[in-house]
Write an enzyme that holds these catalytic residues in place. Structure first.
Site, PDB file in Angstrom:
ATOM      1  N   LYS A   1      -8.360  -7.084  -1.386  1.00 26.39           N
ATOM      2  CA  LYS A   1      -8.071  -5.817  -2.052  1.00 26.39           C
ATOM      3  C   LYS A   1      -9.264  -4.867  -1.951  1.00 26.39           C
ATOM      4  CE  LYS A   1      -6.538  -4.126  -6.622  1.00 26.39           C
ATOM      5  NZ  LYS A   1      -6.210  -4.568  -8.002  1.00 26.39           N
TER       6      LYS A   1
ATOM      7  N   SER B   1      -2.225  -2.580  -9.631  1.00 29.17           N
ATOM      8  CA  SER B   1      -2.859  -1.869  -8.531  1.00 29.17           C
ATOM      9  C   SER B   1      -3.008  -2.711  -7.260  1.00 29.17           C
ATOM     10  CB  SER B   1      -4.238  -1.357  -8.974  1.00 29.17           C
ATOM     11  OG  SER B   1      -5.107  -2.434  -9.311  1.00 29.17           O
TER      12      SER B   1
ATOM     13  N   SER C   1      -2.606  -6.068 -12.955  1.00 27.13           N
ATOM     14  CA  SER C   1      -2.597  -5.572 -11.576  1.00 27.13           C
ATOM     15  C   SER C   1      -2.285  -6.602 -10.514  1.00 27.13           C
ATOM     16  CB  SER C   1      -3.942  -4.903 -11.253  1.00 27.13           C
ATOM     17  OG  SER C   1      -4.056  -3.685 -11.944  1.00 27.13           O
TER      18      SER C   1
END
Length: 460
Positions: A73, A151, A175
């Site tokens: 990520k 996210s 997330s």
């Protein structure tokens, strides 16, 4: 003849590693197959904006997962030789590669995972989407008109589309679990190891991955903690499970999400567990909203301060999206006494929530209050910057508390909406009870294998 990229597209981490260990496939061939899939599928999704294919091809992986392709990520996580932008335009322009791996990345590298790129997220991970001014929109492979959540949405989109078998994620308010629900994956947030009560926003973050199987989650958690993976075949016993199928204040959730939780309750009961309505009363305490606001805005002020340090200059409004600029301005205005009161209030909230687990083993909720949102639904509006944050809180009321309490939580893909979209359910255990949570998750996975599936049009 079917290519290796297609043959391995839907294999999980465990299965891909076994191919290399048996000598059936070389590590480099697995990596090349993943690169082929990213190049083929990501144009429609925007999940992997930063690609490091040459680095991946040059890797010489060793370890139990040698050659298994992986994505990291693009948020507060360093990979040596790769850029981390946090979804921010100024850091994207700076394009400074990291000199060393973050601790979890180093453990994953030592196990043999190969990092082929970075996945999209919202700027600084503030809202549960994966769109940013820096990289544009990220879309859901189940329906590209929809968001994959966030996210860690780029990670979830990449795994759900079959580009890689698992991908790194971070979770400060859901997330990992939110995009896992939106994309039909397993999303696990570990316990916090620093104790009850958060002292700073950074303490809220759980870090691991989105995966296609509970066994992969257990495997990666073992690597992350340099420990033996949880033994999944152990009978968890007859558990006491509380069911929350409305919002904590009693307001209804979308019918598909409520039914997801109720259906999971019936499944757990069929497995011998005892499920009753019930949840920690503190989850419905609206008087805590002000404390949480002070906590989050102060946290963003710190993030923008760190951004200035990275850029080597003062941060301006042009450097960040409207929501985060507004949060940072508000946070800078919070007095030190108010920040300390927020920290103490959050710690008290955490203790009151965790006390409920003295009489229960698990809490069952929908992961989200709604099915996946339309792409762009959580965009930052300059005319009303805070609106997207309010909308996000409506969408995801069930996930943040486990970050404040430090509890392990998992989203499992157990339901399908009336429109054919994946709907996740969340299970939360007491702090430190990853073993119990993962054993129950594996038990549920074995009892409902048809729910752990591929995106439409890819079966066969």
């Amino acid at each position: 003849m079917t290519s290796l990229a297609e043959q391995t597209r839907w294999l999980d981490v465990t299965e891909q590693a076994a191919l290399v260990a048996s000598g059936e496939v070389k590590a480099g061939e697995l990596v090349e197959a993943a690169i082929e899939r990213v190049e083929r599928f990501d144009a429609a999704l925007g999940a992997v904006p930063l690609r490091y294919f040459d680095q991946a091809r040059e890797a010489d992986p060793v370890g139990p997962l040698a050659g298994v392709p992986f994505l990291v990520k693009d948020l507060f996580t360093d990979v040596a030789g790769q850029v981390c932008t946090n979804g921010n335009v100024a850091l994207k322009a700076q394009a400074r590669p990291a000199s060393a791996d973050s601790p979890l990345v180093a453990r994953f590298r030592a196990a043999g995972l190969v990092f082929a790129g970075r996945t999209a997220c919202s700027e600084f991970g503030t809202v549960p989407a994966a769109d940013s001014a820096a990289w544009g929109a990220t879309r859901n492979p189940w329906d590209t008109a929809l968001s994959p959540g966030g996210s860690s949405g780029g990670a979830a989109a990449a795994v759900a589309a079959g580009m890689v078998p698992a991908a790194h994620g971070t979770d400060a308010a859901g997330s990992i679990r939110i995009p896992a629900s939106c994309c039909g994956l397993v999303g696990f947030k570990p316990s916090r190891t620093s104790g009850q009560g958060a002292s700073a926003v950074w303490d809220l973050i759980g870090e691991l991955a989105v995966t296609r199987s509970v066994r992969d989650t257990a495997l990666l958690l073992g690597i992350a903690r340099d420990d033996t993976p949880v033994e999944l075949g152990v009978d968890p016993g007859r558990l006491r499970v509380g069911l929350l199928d409305t919002r904590p204040d009693g307001a209804p959730v979308h019918a598909d999400c409520a039914e997801a939780a109720r259906s999971a309750a019936r499944l757990l009961e069929s497995l011998g567990h005892h499920v009753d309505p019930g949840f920690p009363a503190a989850l419905g305490d609206s008087t805590l909203d002000g404390l949480f606001a002070a906590f989050w805005t102060s946290g963003m002020a710190s993030v923008l301060g760190e951004l200035g340090h990275q850029l080597g200059r003062e941060v301006t409004e042009a450097d960040v999206e409207p929501l985060n600029w507004t949060l940072g301005v508000l946070g800078a205005e919070v007095a030190a006494a108010d920040r300390q009161a927020a920290i103490e209030g959050v710690a008290g909230f955490a203790r009151s929530v965790v006390d409920w687990w003295a009489d229960h083993d698990l809490l069952l909720t929908p992961t989200l209050a709604e099915p996946p949102l339309p792409s762009g639904a959580l965009g930052s509006d300059p005319a009303d910057p805070l609106a997207s944050l309010g909308r996000a809180q409506q969408f995801a009321p069930f996930t943040p508390f486990a970050n404040f309490t430090g509890q392990p939580a998992i989203s499992l893909p157990l339901h399908t909406s009336s429109a054919g979209l994946p709907i996740g359910v969340q299970l939360v255990a007491a702090p430190g009870r990853e073993d119990l949570l993962l054993r129950v998750a594996a038990q549920v996975e074995a009892a409902a294998p048809g729910t752990f599936r591929r995106v439409p049009g890819t079966r066969g």
